[in-house]
Scaffold this motif. Structure first.
Motif, mmCIF file in Angstrom:
data_model
loop_
_atom_site.group_PDB
_atom_site.id
_atom_site.type_symbol
_atom_site.label_atom_id
_atom_site.label_comp_id
_atom_site.label_asym_id
_atom_site.label_seq_id
_atom_site.Cartn_x
_atom_site.Cartn_y
_atom_site.Cartn_z
ATOM 1 N N GLN A 13 -11.565 18.690 21.987
ATOM 2 C CA GLN A 13 -10.754 18.272 20.856
ATOM 3 C C GLN A 13 -11.593 17.536 19.831
ATOM 4 O OE1 GLN A 13 -7.811 16.022 23.063
ATOM 5 N NE2 GLN A 13 -6.311 17.581 22.563
ATOM 6 N N ARG A 14 -11.102 17.462 18.604
ATOM 7 C CA ARG A 14 -11.770 16.745 17.527
ATOM 8 C C ARG A 14 -11.350 15.287 17.528
ATOM 9 N NH1 ARG A 14 -13.588 20.657 14.220
ATOM 10 N NH2 ARG A 14 -12.367 22.528 14.090
ATOM 11 N N SER A 15 -12.163 14.459 16.887
ATOM 12 C CA SER A 15 -11.769 13.086 16.627
ATOM 13 C C SER A 15 -12.095 12.771 15.177
ATOM 14 C CB SER A 15 -12.504 12.116 17.558
ATOM 15 O OG SER A 15 -13.822 11.911 17.107
ATOM 16 N N ALA A 16 -11.557 11.690 14.662
ATOM 17 C CA ALA A 16 -11.827 11.295 13.283
ATOM 18 C C ALA A 16 -13.316 11.013 13.094
ATOM 19 C CB ALA A 16 -10.992 10.077 12.920
ATOM 20 N N ASP A 17 -13.992 10.591 14.154
ATOM 21 C CA ASP A 17 -15.421 10.311 14.072
ATOM 22 C C ASP A 17 -16.269 11.567 14.259
ATOM 23 O OD1 ASP A 17 -14.898 7.581 13.774
ATOM 24 O OD2 ASP A 17 -14.893 7.281 15.945
ATOM 25 N N PHE A 18 -15.655 12.679 14.587
ATOM 26 C CA PHE A 18 -16.387 13.894 14.904
ATOM 27 C C PHE A 18 -15.730 15.088 14.216
ATOM 28 C CE2 PHE A 18 -17.723 17.414 17.573
ATOM 29 C CZ PHE A 18 -19.073 17.181 17.586
ATOM 30 N N PRO A 19 -15.985 15.247 12.913
ATOM 31 C CA PRO A 19 -15.300 16.302 12.165
ATOM 32 C C PRO A 19 -15.891 17.698 12.318
ATOM 33 C CG PRO A 19 -16.730 15.065 10.715
ATOM 34 C CD PRO A 19 -16.808 14.396 12.065
ATOM 35 N N GLY A 20 -17.023 17.843 12.977
ATOM 36 C CA GLY A 20 -17.680 19.142 13.088
ATOM 37 C C GLY A 20 -17.086 20.011 14.166
ATOM 38 N N PRO A 21 -17.799 21.078 14.511
ATOM 39 C CA PRO A 21 -17.308 21.997 15.536
ATOM 40 C C PRO A 21 -17.198 21.300 16.892
ATOM 41 C CG PRO A 21 -19.498 22.662 14.761
ATOM 42 C CD PRO A 21 -19.093 21.468 13.976
ATOM 43 N N THR A 22 -16.279 21.757 17.692
ATOM 44 C CA THR A 22 -16.088 21.237 19.052
ATOM 45 C C THR A 22 -17.046 21.954 20.004
ATOM 46 O OG1 THR A 22 -14.470 22.921 19.625
ATOM 47 C CG2 THR A 22 -13.617 20.878 18.605
ATOM 48 N N PRO A 23 -17.224 21.431 21.214
ATOM 49 C CA PRO A 23 -18.029 22.165 22.200
ATOM 50 C C PRO A 23 -17.486 23.578 22.448
ATOM 51 C CG PRO A 23 -17.762 19.907 22.922
ATOM 52 C CD PRO A 23 -16.867 20.088 21.707
ATOM 53 N N ALA A 24 -16.172 23.731 22.452
ATOM 54 C CA ALA A 24 -15.587 25.064 22.658
ATOM 55 C C ALA A 24 -15.950 26.009 21.517
ATOM 56 C CB ALA A 24 -14.070 24.957 22.805
ATOM 57 N N GLN A 25 -15.966 25.516 20.296
ATOM 58 C CA GLN A 25 -16.343 26.360 19.161
ATOM 59 C C GLN A 25 -17.826 26.713 19.203
ATOM 60 O OE1 GLN A 25 -14.708 23.612 16.314
ATOM 61 N NE2 GLN A 25 -13.047 25.021 15.789
ATOM 62 N N LEU A 26 -18.661 25.761 19.603
ATOM 63 C CA LEU A 26 -20.086 26.062 19.756
ATOM 64 C C LEU A 26 -20.297 27.090 20.865
ATOM 65 C CD1 LEU A 26 -21.678 22.512 19.404
ATOM 66 C CD2 LEU A 26 -21.577 24.331 17.674
ATOM 67 N N LEU A 27 -19.539 26.956 21.934
ATOM 68 C CA LEU A 27 -19.634 27.900 23.045
ATOM 69 C C LEU A 27 -19.248 29.308 22.599
ATOM 70 C CD1 LEU A 27 -20.270 28.131 26.070
ATOM 71 C CD2 LEU A 27 -17.854 27.644 26.504
ATOM 72 N N GLY A 84 -23.260 20.176 22.495
ATOM 73 C CA GLY A 84 -23.927 21.457 22.437
ATOM 74 C C GLY A 84 -23.339 22.488 23.370
ATOM 75 N N ALA A 85 -23.911 23.676 23.261
ATOM 76 C CA ALA A 85 -23.549 24.790 24.137
ATOM 77 C C ALA A 85 -24.724 25.751 24.173
ATOM 78 C CB ALA A 85 -22.304 25.506 23.617
ATOM 79 N N PHE A 86 -24.851 26.450 25.287
ATOM 80 C CA PHE A 86 -25.850 27.511 25.349
ATOM 81 C C PHE A 86 -25.363 28.594 26.289
ATOM 82 C CE2 PHE A 86 -27.143 24.715 28.775
ATOM 83 C CZ PHE A 86 -27.684 25.527 29.746
ATOM 84 N N THR A 87 -25.931 29.782 26.095
ATOM 85 C CA THR A 87 -25.597 30.921 26.941
ATOM 86 C C THR A 87 -26.843 31.767 27.143
ATOM 87 O OG1 THR A 87 -23.989 32.689 27.305
ATOM 88 C CG2 THR A 87 -24.881 32.513 25.094
ATOM 89 N N THR A 88 -26.912 32.418 28.278
ATOM 90 C CA THR A 88 -28.012 33.330 28.569
ATOM 91 C C THR A 88 -27.642 34.706 28.029
ATOM 92 O OG1 THR A 88 -28.500 32.074 30.573
ATOM 93 C CG2 THR A 88 -29.457 34.281 30.405
ATOM 94 N N ALA A 89 -28.568 35.293 27.269
ATOM 95 C CA ALA A 89 -28.365 36.640 26.740
ATOM 96 C C ALA A 89 -29.066 37.684 27.607
ATOM 97 C CB ALA A 89 -28.893 36.727 25.295
ATOM 98 N N VAL A 90 -30.254 37.345 28.092
ATOM 99 C CA VAL A 90 -31.072 38.261 28.898
ATOM 100 C C VAL A 90 -31.679 37.449 30.038
ATOM 101 C CG1 VAL A 90 -33.162 39.696 28.896
ATOM 102 C CG2 VAL A 90 -31.641 39.710 26.907
ATOM 103 N N GLY A 91 -31.771 38.046 31.217
ATOM 104 C CA GLY A 91 -32.376 37.358 32.345
ATOM 105 C C GLY A 91 -31.426 36.351 32.971
ATOM 106 N N GLU A 92 -31.998 35.355 33.624
ATOM 107 C CA GLU A 92 -31.192 34.314 34.249
ATOM 108 C C GLU A 92 -31.885 32.974 34.051
ATOM 109 O OE1 GLU A 92 -28.909 34.443 38.207
ATOM 110 O OE2 GLU A 92 -30.795 33.442 38.737
ATOM 111 N N LEU A 93 -31.112 31.978 33.667
ATOM 112 C CA LEU A 93 -31.608 30.609 33.550
ATOM 113 C C LEU A 93 -30.917 29.738 34.583
ATOM 114 C CD1 LEU A 93 -31.661 30.236 29.669
ATOM 115 C CD2 LEU A 93 -33.629 30.507 31.191
ATOM 116 N N THR A 94 -31.567 28.650 34.953
ATOM 117 C CA THR A 94 -30.990 27.654 35.845
ATOM 118 C C THR A 94 -30.903 26.349 35.082
ATOM 119 O OG1 THR A 94 -31.932 28.732 37.786
ATOM 120 C CG2 THR A 94 -31.288 26.418 38.019
#
Length: 182
Positions: A13-27, A84-94
């Motif tokens: 969710q957003r807060s008044a102190d955090f107007p940018g994208p949410t973690p879900a939107q970054l994901l 933040g958010a990140f995803t693997t596109a190729v291969g596998e990360l740990t």
């Protein structure tokens, strides 16, 4: 974005102190970007070191397409006040992460209690969103295959704290600023 800020009660969710994208939107952004096979294939891969290209992220965020040769890793770090958010596109990360929030200042060494370690394997499409001060390391454990991932942070990274770890002891080693990695 045109949605009105609301008081945050969860990381999505957003807060008044955090107007940018949410973690879900970054994901959602990193997943969509990782699905762009032409973009992912265009990243030059180096057999000895990580490679990266900066991308435009949603809502003023910063994003990166990163190539990981076999055995490459980030070392333990956090992203300070950025989510933040990140995803693997190729291969596998740990991802090895700590399930504890560290103090932001006033320490150089901490002993971690048992039970704070988390380990996640992230095959293609495997994703992770995180909040402020998330301490982790990301590693390509494959001995032979490159991995490629997409990462996004908001606000754009003001700094990263780098840590060393010996058993249960975590030590703050240095603080990096954007000019150190751009």
């Amino acid at each position: 974005m045109t949605s009105a800020p609301v008081q945050a009660t969860s990381p999505t969710q957003r807060s008044a102190d955090f107007p940018g994208p949410t973690p879900a939107q970054l994901l959602e952004f990193v997943r969509r970007t990782a699905a762009d096979a032409d973009l992912v294939a265009a990243l030059p891969l180096d057999p000895e070191g990580r490679t990266w290209v900066r991308l435009g992220g949603p809502g003023g965020s910063e994003a990166w397409l990163i190539g990981w040769p076999p055995g490459a890793g980030t070392g333990w770090h956090d992203h300070a006040e950025s989510i933040g958010a990140f995803t693997t596109a190729v291969g596998e990360l740990t991802e090895n992460a700590l399930a504890v929030r560290l103090p932001t200042e006033g320490w150089r060494s901490l002993e971690l209690a048992e039970g704070n370690d988390r380990r996640r394997k992230l095959p293609p499409g495997g994703s992770r969103a995180f909040g402020h001060h998330h301490v982790h390391e990301v590693v390509n454990e494959s001995p032979t295959e490159h991995a490629v991932s997409v990462h996004a942070y908001y606000p754009p990274l003001p700094l990263m704290r780098r840590f060393s770890r010996t058993g249960s002891v975590l030590r703050l080693e240095r603080v990096e600023r954007p000019e150190d990695w751009q």
